[in-house]
Design an enzyme around this catalytic site. Structure first.
Site, PDB file in Angstrom:
ATOM      1  N   HIS A  38       4.011   5.306 -60.396  1.00  0.00           N
ATOM      2  CA  HIS A  38       3.682   4.537 -61.606  1.00  0.00           C
ATOM      3  C   HIS A  38       2.237   4.047 -61.549  1.00  0.00           C
ATOM      4  CE1 HIS A  38       8.166   3.588 -61.544  1.00  0.00           C
ATOM      5  NE2 HIS A  38       7.991   4.067 -62.754  1.00  0.00           N
ATOM      6  N   ASP A 159       9.218  13.816 -64.580  1.00  0.00           N
ATOM      7  CA  ASP A 159      10.208  13.901 -65.658  1.00  0.00           C
ATOM      8  C   ASP A 159       9.662  14.890 -66.689  1.00  0.00           C
ATOM      9  OD1 ASP A 159      12.108  11.813 -64.755  1.00  0.00           O
ATOM     10  OD2 ASP A 159      10.328  10.567 -64.898  1.00  0.00           O
TER      11      ASP A 159
END
Ligand code: PAF
Length: 297
Positions: A38, A159
């Site tokens: 992140h 993802d």
């Protein structure tokens, strides 16, 4: 100092002031339990925009299993420290009823939330194995885009199918620019994921089989292998351990999702996998005909 907002409304006001002042705003949507992967997205946003905000919201709409939602790791205090370390301007969170005022404060009335069609690239793989998942993702991401009206929004390539879905969503809305950031890996090759927090030390070791399989398929590609079934077999060979439960291993055309699973001889391919390791469902993917992500191994 990172400002922390407990409601999306405050974040929306902050963002609209930034935009009025002529600044660009980067949004990094997350479900918290932040990790180095992140932080790579946040760093990129800080570099590319005048102001950056991170949302932390474990979105119940995208979980098809209550157990997975209930046990999803949460640690807002640590998340705040981490984003501060990379000079993020704002972190915000809120309850489901704050993000969706149409619930009138009643979190059980999901039927009042208009579910967003995630489009054709939500079909297959994650869309097939996690019923309703991408509808839930598209619904919250659309709401985040409406609230913040970011210039750019940042998503991780781990993802991969999600990046396709949000790219299509942003295109249908006319904004923002979607930036896809390459998967960040531990030295072992294991892709950073909030779900890694659920792995025991032994399972973490076992979980390195996912990236080993992907990189061995890429080595085979480099050795000239082009047969889809052989490339899939390379990956599966690494995943044949007790303790690993393979959900799918598939090759797809990197640019044409609608082409479905590849077979026969292929001239370009992305390999995508989903594997249960104990209580953690892990996904990973790698483009086989491109050496770019090797640098980040
Ligand atoms: O990738 C995630 O963490 C989530 O799917 C997202 C994009 C924050 C939406 O809830």
């Amino acid at each position: 100092l990172t400002r922390i907002f407990g409601s999306p409304r405050e974040a929306a006001e902050w963002a609209s002031e930034r935009v009025r002042a002529g600044e660009s705003v980067g949004l990094v949507p997350t479900m918290g339990a932040l990790h180095e992967g992140h932080l790579q997205l946040v760093r990129e946003s800080v570099r590319e925009n005048d102001a950056t905000c991170v949302s932390v919201f474990v979105n119940p709409l995208q979980f098809d299993q209550g157990k997975d939602f209930a046990s999803y790791p949460r640690n807002l205090e640590r998340d705040a420290e981490l984003v501060e370390s990379v000079a993020c301007d704002v972190l915000f969170t809120g309850a489901l009823t704050d993000f969706f005022p149409e619930l009138d404060g009643d979190a059980s009335r999901w039927d009042r939330i208009e579910s967003i069609d995630p489009g054709p690239r939500a079909r297959g793989l994650e869309g097939e194995h996690r019923s309703g998942h991408f509808e839930g993702v598209a619904t919250i991401v659309r709401r985040l885009f409406e609230l913040i009206r970011p210039t750019r929004a940042y998503f991780g390539e781990k993802d991969f199918q999600q990046t396709l879905v949000v790219t299509d969503l942003a295109e249908s809305m006319g904004a923002p620019v979607i930036r896809v950031i390459p998967t960040f890996r531990e030295a072992s090759g294991l892709a950073f994921s909030s779900r890694n927090a659920r792995l025991s030390e032994q399972q973490r070791e076992l979980a390195t089989s996912l990236s080993r399989g992907l990189f061995s398929a890429r080595d085979a590609w480099r050795g000239g292998e082009r047969r889809a079934d052989q490339l899939v077999a390379c990956i599966r060979a690494e995943l044949e351990s007790p303790g690993l439960d393979v959900e799918y291993v598939e090759l797809r055309d990197p640019d044409r999702w609608e082409a479905g699973a590849l077979s026969g001889e292929v001239d370009a391919a992305r390999a995508l996998i989903a594997v249960d390791v104990g209580a953690a469902r892990l996904i990973d993917n790698l483009r086989l005909d491109d050496g770019a992500d090797e640098l980040r191994r």
